[in-house]
Design a protein around this motif. Structure first.
Motif, PDB file in Angstrom:
ATOM      1  N   PHE A 243       0.845  -1.186   0.000  1.00  0.00           N
ATOM      2  CA  PHE A 243       0.000   0.000   0.000  1.00  0.00           C
ATOM      3  C   PHE A 243       0.881   1.237   0.000  1.00  0.00           C
ATOM      4  O   PHE A 243       1.934   1.275   0.635  1.00  0.00           O
ATOM      5  N   ARG A 244       0.435   2.253  -0.734  1.00  0.00           N
ATOM      6  CA  ARG A 244       1.094   3.558  -0.695  1.00  0.00           C
ATOM      7  C   ARG A 244       0.325   4.426   0.290  1.00  0.00           C
ATOM      8  O   ARG A 244      -0.900   4.563   0.194  1.00  0.00           O
ATOM      9  N   VAL A 245       1.046   5.026   1.238  1.00  0.00           N
ATOM     10  CA  VAL A 245       0.406   5.776   2.321  1.00  0.00           C
ATOM     11  C   VAL A 245       1.056   7.143   2.454  1.00  0.00           C
ATOM     12  O   VAL A 245       2.284   7.282   2.432  1.00  0.00           O
ATOM     13  N   GLY A 246       0.240   8.179   2.595  1.00  0.00           N
ATOM     14  CA  GLY A 246       0.774   9.524   2.805  1.00  0.00           C
ATOM     15  C   GLY A 246      -0.382  10.515   2.874  1.00  0.00           C
ATOM     16  O   GLY A 246      -1.541  10.115   2.922  1.00  0.00           O
ATOM     17  N   SER A 247      -0.129  11.750   2.843  1.00  0.00           N
ATOM     18  CA  SER A 247       1.199  12.322   2.862  1.00  0.00           C
ATOM     19  C   SER A 247       1.239  13.345   3.976  1.00  0.00           C
ATOM     20  O   SER A 247       0.218  13.668   4.571  1.00  0.00           O
ATOM     21  N   ASN A 248       2.411  13.849   4.265  1.00  0.00           N
ATOM     22  CA  ASN A 248       2.506  14.951   5.217  1.00  0.00           C
ATOM     23  C   ASN A 248       2.795  16.246   4.471  1.00  0.00           C
ATOM     24  O   ASN A 248       3.027  16.248   3.262  1.00  0.00           O
ATOM     25  N   TYR A 249       2.763  17.357   5.182  1.00  0.00           N
ATOM     26  CA  TYR A 249       3.001  18.676   4.583  1.00  0.00           C
ATOM     27  C   TYR A 249       3.990  19.424   5.462  1.00  0.00           C
ATOM     28  O   TYR A 249       3.714  19.693   6.623  1.00  0.00           O
ATOM     29  N   ASP A 250       5.140  19.756   4.889  1.00  0.00           N
ATOM     30  CA  ASP A 250       6.191  20.435   5.643  1.00  0.00           C
ATOM     31  C   ASP A 250       6.605  21.688   4.881  1.00  0.00           C
ATOM     32  O   ASP A 250       7.163  21.614   3.787  1.00  0.00           O
TER      33      ASP A 250
END
Length: 356
Positions: A243-250
């Protein structure tokens, strides 16, 4: 040997590829210059296209225009290249409360939302997912395998002798009064679709880009999903228990290196979304070329109208690039006005301030 073309396009990411195809449909001659870097903002992108987004679950800007267009566009390119990269996998968004459930029961029947909603559930439908209050299955949603799409288009452009794999150098660019020259190419216009390399662009770096770093994990789990789950993080089934999992924001860290902090953040959110053990096996990071007002940057230079830009697609490049590649090409060829919300003329004051 020198060559005259209508357009030089710098960059073969989502923006450059979609603009190139739109110009070719108009029988324009083009030459694409792309360094074919292994890691770019487009290649790292998760590729989701989602008509209802955000914590407040609002309809994506211009969804009524973007989503019918993008589905037809990518299917046409699958036929053109003989490759499969569009995955129209439904997105399931669990509700967080009974109030949210009731709200969407009502919204689902309204003209504004009904075309983007497949089913609204008032109870759990997915035991591996924490969806106590049920959720909503979205229509016209899914993901594009961006890396496969760009590779397929690269092969097509190379076979047609339209693409040169090389690093673009501003030092080699000669800007004449009504044309540009680069290496052995003379063109009527040059359009920069250079993504996260915008800082090197001496002609357009006055625009207020807001680069945002995002990281994505590949995890392994015994969970079985026939759809994408998206709430807080997305979880995209890739097959073989991956599975592809995300995302964050920086907004602070603009390096391309994956971080342990982002890994922990995404894993924590995933643990809150599903109730099945998982293991992270891979992680990658990218810098999204986002704009200050979350609208693309499209248009011609305020002083040199043979220099153009198509950039600033942010997190929604998969859905924005096809429609606005077509829109930009039409405006370039007919002289009609660009959509005011994307036209870089909205920031011309910053250009003139930079000249003082």
């Amino acid at each position: 040997m020198s060559k005259n073309v209508d357009y030089i396009i710098v960059g073969q990411g989502l923006a450059g590829t979609c603009l190139a195809l739109a110009l070719l449909r108009r029988s324009k001659t083009i030459r694409i210059i792309d360094a074919n870097e292994p890691v770019t903002s487009s290649k790292v992108a998760a590729g989701l296209y989602n008509p209802i987004t955000g914590r407040k679950m609002v309809k994506t800007w211009m969804a009524d225009e973007l989503f019918p267009f993008l589905l037809d566009f990518y299917r046409e390119q699958e036929v053109l290249t003989g490759k499969k990269f569009l995955n129209d996998t439904p997105i399931y968004r669990p509700f967080l409360s009974l109030e949210e459930q009731n709200e969407w029961m009502g919204k689902s029947a309204t003209p504004a939302f009904e075309k983007f909603i497949d089913t609204v559930y008032d109870k759990s439908i997915a035991p591996p997912v924490n969806d106590t209050y049920g959720g909503i299955v979205l229509a016209r949603s899914g993901y594009l395998d961006v890396a496969v799409f760009l590779e397929a288009m690269q092969e097509y452009f190379m076979a047609s002798e339209l693409l040169e794999k090389k690093q673009f150098s501003f030092e080699q660019l000669l800007v004449n009064e009504d044309s540009v020259e680069y290496d052995h190419i003379t063109a009527g216009r040059i359009i920069f679709c250079d993504g996260s390399l915008w800082e090197d662009n001496i002609f357009f770096r006055w625009l207020p880009f807001r680069p945002v770093k995002g990281e994505v994990l590949e995890v392994k789990s015994s969970i079985t999903l026939n759809y994408i789950v998206n709430r807080g993080v997305f979880c995209v089934p890739l097959g073989n228990n991956l599975f592809r999992v995300g995302s964050n924001y920086d907004n602070e860290d603009h390096s391309w290196a994956p971080t342990e902090r982002a890994k922990n953040e995404i894993e924590k959110k995933l643990a809150g979304l599903i109730n099945v053990p998982f293991e992270t096996i891979h992680q990658k990071a990218g810098i999204r070329p986002s704009s200050r007002d979350r609208r693309p940057y499209i248009g011609l230079h305020p002083k040199m109208n043979h220099l153009g830009l198509f950039n600033g697609l942010g997190t929604k490049g998969v859905s924005l690039a096809p429609y606005f590649g077509e829109h930009f090409a039409a405006c370039l060829e007919t002289g009609e006005e660009l959509n005011k919300e994307v036209n870089i003329s909205r920031y011309f004051s910053l250009y003139y301030d930079s000249q003082n």
